[in-house]
Design a protein around this motif. Structure first.
Motif, PDB file in Angstrom:
ATOM      1  N   ARG A  70       0.876  -1.204   0.050  1.00  0.00           N
ATOM      2  CA  ARG A  70       0.135   0.066  -0.031  1.00  0.00           C
ATOM      3  C   ARG A  70       0.939   1.391  -0.115  1.00  0.00           C
ATOM      4  NH1 ARG A  70      -2.756  -3.660   3.003  1.00  0.00           N
ATOM      5  NH2 ARG A  70      -2.098  -2.897   5.006  1.00  0.00           N
ATOM      6  N   GLU A  73       2.147   1.877  -3.663  1.00  0.00           N
ATOM      7  CA  GLU A  73       1.269   2.363  -4.541  1.00  0.00           C
ATOM      8  C   GLU A  73       0.945   3.795  -4.089  1.00  0.00           C
ATOM      9  OE1 GLU A  73      -2.278  -0.746  -5.912  1.00  0.00           O
ATOM     10  OE2 GLU A  73      -2.417  -0.205  -3.454  1.00  0.00           O
ATOM     11  N   GLU A  74       1.065   4.029  -2.855  1.00  0.00           N
ATOM     12  CA  GLU A  74       0.811   5.632  -2.756  1.00  0.00           C
ATOM     13  C   GLU A  74       1.929   6.399  -3.240  1.00  0.00           C
ATOM     14  OE1 GLU A  74       0.045   6.096   1.339  1.00  0.00           O
ATOM     15  OE2 GLU A  74      -1.601   4.715   1.430  1.00  0.00           O
ATOM     16  N   MET A  76       3.931   5.713  -5.620  1.00  0.00           N
ATOM     17  CA  MET A  76       3.963   5.472  -7.163  1.00  0.00           C
ATOM     18  C   MET A  76       3.126   6.597  -7.925  1.00  0.00           C
ATOM     19  SD  MET A  76       6.275   3.293  -8.129  1.00  0.00           S
ATOM     20  CE  MET A  76       5.748   2.905  -9.828  1.00  0.00           C
ATOM     21  N   GLU A  77       1.999   6.990  -7.067  1.00  0.00           N
ATOM     22  CA  GLU A  77       1.236   7.809  -7.876  1.00  0.00           C
ATOM     23  C   GLU A  77       1.712   9.134  -8.432  1.00  0.00           C
ATOM     24  OE1 GLU A  77      -2.459   8.720  -5.350  1.00  0.00           O
ATOM     25  OE2 GLU A  77      -2.614   6.848  -4.744  1.00  0.00           O
ATOM     26  N   GLY A  78       1.575   9.172  -9.778  1.00  0.00           N
ATOM     27  CA  GLY A  78       1.993  10.271 -10.404  1.00  0.00           C
ATOM     28  C   GLY A  78       3.665  10.427 -10.651  1.00  0.00           C
ATOM     29  N   THR A  79       4.319   9.122 -10.333  1.00  0.00           N
ATOM     30  CA  THR A  79       5.711   9.162 -10.420  1.00  0.00           C
ATOM     31  C   THR A  79       6.384   8.497 -11.222  1.00  0.00           C
ATOM     32  OG1 THR A  79       5.510  10.008  -7.880  1.00  0.00           O
ATOM     33  CG2 THR A  79       7.959   9.219  -8.730  1.00  0.00           C
ATOM     34  N   SER A  80       7.236   8.772 -12.084  1.00  0.00           N
ATOM     35  CA  SER A  80       7.953   7.649 -12.757  1.00  0.00           C
ATOM     36  C   SER A  80       9.302   7.286 -12.210  1.00  0.00           C
ATOM     37  CB  SER A  80       8.046   8.433 -14.237  1.00  0.00           C
ATOM     38  OG  SER A  80       8.754   7.500 -15.106  1.00  0.00           O
ATOM     39  N   ARG A 145      -3.468  -6.654  -7.417  1.00  0.00           N
ATOM     40  CA  ARG A 145      -2.775  -5.531  -7.897  1.00  0.00           C
ATOM     41  C   ARG A 145      -1.702  -5.742  -8.329  1.00  0.00           C
ATOM     42  NH1 ARG A 145      -5.159  -4.273  -3.429  1.00  0.00           N
ATOM     43  NH2 ARG A 145      -3.542  -3.066  -2.559  1.00  0.00           N
ATOM     44  N   VAL A 147       2.443  -3.508  -9.032  1.00  0.00           N
ATOM     45  CA  VAL A 147       3.405  -2.470  -9.537  1.00  0.00           C
ATOM     46  C   VAL A 147       4.499  -3.108 -10.179  1.00  0.00           C
ATOM     47  CG1 VAL A 147       4.905  -0.707  -8.568  1.00  0.00           C
ATOM     48  CG2 VAL A 147       2.725  -0.991  -7.405  1.00  0.00           C
TER      49      VAL A 147
END
Length: 168
Positions: A70, A73-74, A76-80, A145, A147
């Motif tokens: 979790r 996932e947080e 990773m949001e909007g991050t490359s 899920r 990543v």
């Protein structure tokens, strides 16, 4: 012994790899990065011997504790995460890795220890060497899920000299 866990007989080295991962994360923090350390419950080379040879999942499948997944996932949001460093050791037919997946623009790094038994990973290794790319599939226990991290130019993730030996 066939069917035994890859870490059988090399558990002490795995504990050293965990310590190296923690030290690597600390070094990134000292350099100003926000670092997330992950602690896999299991790592499986894909495709497995029992999987279809045309599987699109090629690389390492990594089982994570739910809370760490979790948090990942947080993060990773909007991050490359498009760069990585990898540190490799080999012992008893097992490759040990500390991989640091980096998002330089965001100042974020995910550091994780990995392992695989070469004898069980030959299909993966051949395909990774041919494609020039490896993937790491991180997931929680329920596998609902994922990543996925991609590692281009994966020579430092393969056994020493692996691609070169196969080419000769």
């Amino acid at each position: 012994m066939a069917g035994s866990h890859p870490l059988t007989g090399v558990q002490d080295l795995w504990e050293d790899v965990i310590e190296d991962m923690e030290a690597t994360a600390a070094e990134y923090r000292e350099a100003g990065w926000e670092a997330l350390e992950l602690h896999p419950g299991d790592v499986t080379a894909l495709p497995t011997a029992s999987a279809a040879t045309e599987s699109d999942r090629l690389g390492l499948d990594v089982l994570l504790p739910g809370d760490e997944f979790r948090e990942l996932e947080e993060l990773m949001e909007g991050t490359s995460f498009d760069e990585y460093d990898a540190y490799r050791a080999e012992e008893g037919g097992v490759v040990f890795l500390v991989v640091a997946m980096k998002a330089p623009e965001a100042g974020l790094v995910v550091v994780l220890p990995l392992y695989y038994a070469v004898r069980e990973a030959e299909e993966m290794l051949d395909r990774v060497a041919a494609r020039g790319e490896m993937r790491t599939f991180l997931r929680p226990l329920d596998d609902s899920r994922r990543v996925v991290f991609s590692q281009d130019e994966p020579d430092n993730l393969l056994p020493a000299g692996y691609g070169k030996e196969k080419a000769e």
